[in-house]
Design an enzyme around this catalytic site. Sequence first.
Site, PDB file in Angstrom:
ATOM      1  N   HIS A  82       0.821  -1.208   0.000  1.00 39.57           N
ATOM      2  CA  HIS A  82       0.000   0.000   0.000  1.00 39.57           C
ATOM      3  C   HIS A  82       0.860   1.265   0.000  1.00 39.57           C
ATOM      4  O   HIS A  82       2.047   1.240   0.350  1.00 39.57           O
ATOM      5  CB  HIS A  82      -0.937   0.015   1.211  1.00 39.57           C
ATOM      6  CG  HIS A  82      -0.219   0.084   2.535  1.00 39.57           C
ATOM      7  ND1 HIS A  82       0.318   1.241   3.039  1.00 39.57           N
ATOM      8  CD2 HIS A  82       0.054  -0.882   3.449  1.00 39.57           C
ATOM      9  CE1 HIS A  82       0.882   1.004   4.208  1.00 39.57           C
ATOM     10  NE2 HIS A  82       0.747  -0.288   4.479  1.00 39.57           N
ATOM     11  N   GLU A 156      -1.816  -7.121   7.612  1.00 39.92           N
ATOM     12  CA  GLU A 156      -0.442  -6.949   8.067  1.00 39.92           C
ATOM     13  C   GLU A 156      -0.156  -7.819   9.286  1.00 39.92           C
ATOM     14  O   GLU A 156      -1.078  -8.336   9.938  1.00 39.92           O
ATOM     15  CB  GLU A 156      -0.185  -5.465   8.360  1.00 39.92           C
ATOM     16  CG  GLU A 156       1.243  -5.111   8.780  1.00 39.92           C
ATOM     17  CD  GLU A 156       2.296  -5.496   7.735  1.00 39.92           C
ATOM     18  OE1 GLU A 156       2.407  -6.703   7.445  1.00 39.92           O
ATOM     19  OE2 GLU A 156       3.013  -4.594   7.247  1.00 39.92           O
TER      20      GLU A 156
END
Length: 518
Positions: A82, A156
């Site tokens: 990202h 994550e």
Amino acid sequence: MFSLNLTPTAHHSYFSLPQKRFGCFPARFPIGSFTVRSSSSLQEVEKFTESSAEGKDLNSELYASVPLPPIKTSKRVVLVRHGQSTWNAEGRIQGSSNFSVLTKKGDAQAETSRQMLFDDAFDVCFSSPLVRSKRTAEIIWGDREEAILTDSELREIDLYSFQGLLKHEGKEKFGAAYRQWQVDAANFNIDGHYPVRELWARARNCWDRILAHESRSVLVVAHNAVNQALVATALGLGAEYFRVLLQSNCGVSVLDFTPQVEGGSPIICLNRLNQTPNSPVASGSSGGRKAAKRIALVCHGVSETNEASSSFLDDKPMNMLGTIQSQKVAELLLDLKVSAVISSPKRACVETAATISSVQEAADCLGADCVPRYVEMKQTNKLDVDNILDHFKQDVGNMTVFEPGWLNKLDEVMITEVWNQSGEAWKSLLNEMADEKEPEKVIVVVGHPAILLGLVGRCLNLTKDWIGSFHLDAGSISVIDFPDGSNSRGVVRCINYTAHLGRWSIPITRPTVDDEEF
């Protein structure tokens, strides 16, 4: 749920040597049972880490890569991290929390990635469900009709009590545990969990679903740590490789999967690692640590043999395209102050090295009173393969070195010779880097692609079996950082970076419609 019994290995500053098996490569890493207390000193942490190699049982299972599921057709997977998030900008530990969003810079990075991938014929997009990743995926995916598939296991790394803390707060609150997170992440324990090991297990699970999907070109948008784990588990590397294969904001990594005729785990090639929207050499840090010493591996531009490839045995000057590629390489390297350029004696390598050196020397001489800076140029046969191939010319005369997977076509004897020579080249480069008179040193290496691929493997402490698991294109740059000095392990910032070539670059992916081969 899956597990693999791992043999304990001695703890040392470099990685434990992985073993090849079943077409993928499970790595071994130190195991043991230990507890980290925030009141412990660093010496106690190191003592526990060393004792973990003595074969004690773990309270939780360790995971390493096991054979990937077989596939029917070739598949390309493009991983994107990202864009910059608000917590990235603040220096806050995010983990799997979902409170940060993309900054304006993060939006711009995602847009750059969209443009980089604009012409790619992706069949499907998988995304982490976290806002910062999902928004990046939406920007890159654009107006494609297919829905983005979210997968919670692409989130994550789970960092439990660390999440939400500024980095200095983590250091103050958790002491030795935070230090272990920095220096020995694979064995880092918090709140009864081993976060990096858990992440490796999740990443391996993700590959089952990604490879099972009926698609040939897959986009995956996720996060720093999980993308590292996806790359590592695909190649068969264990959790000790965390923070060694960098993933920058909106960095793109490409993995090619080729089915084996007899079935079983596919053949895997890391086509490129961490193709970033910004220059891969502009940053002076590596994973948050200053990288005072650095090696840039450069592939020469294409030669007069033809416009797309270079033969194993040719010693021809570069053509017009090759000259442009070398100039683009030299321009990108202006972000570095190069100490020396070391090249193979082959003409294409020497020409590329000379272009880099001349641009470096002129860079500091833009004013009337400036004196050009001297950049040392050296040549060594260790970066070439002529002496290796004398007995094999009939077999390799028509082989091209910029064709994906070409190294897998070499026989065992030749691969061994190439690997051994890369070892000699690696030793000489480390000796070159070790000069204490230059605490900050950057060396550019221009050599035969086979030797450069061997150097990547040497940096990662792999064996010759991995040499065909990486790929380089003409005019590409691969960067190895040494944030802890040249006597410590290297960190791979990028492999096969070509964005600097602009319109002369190799596309990150190729359209797969009516295309049976990558």
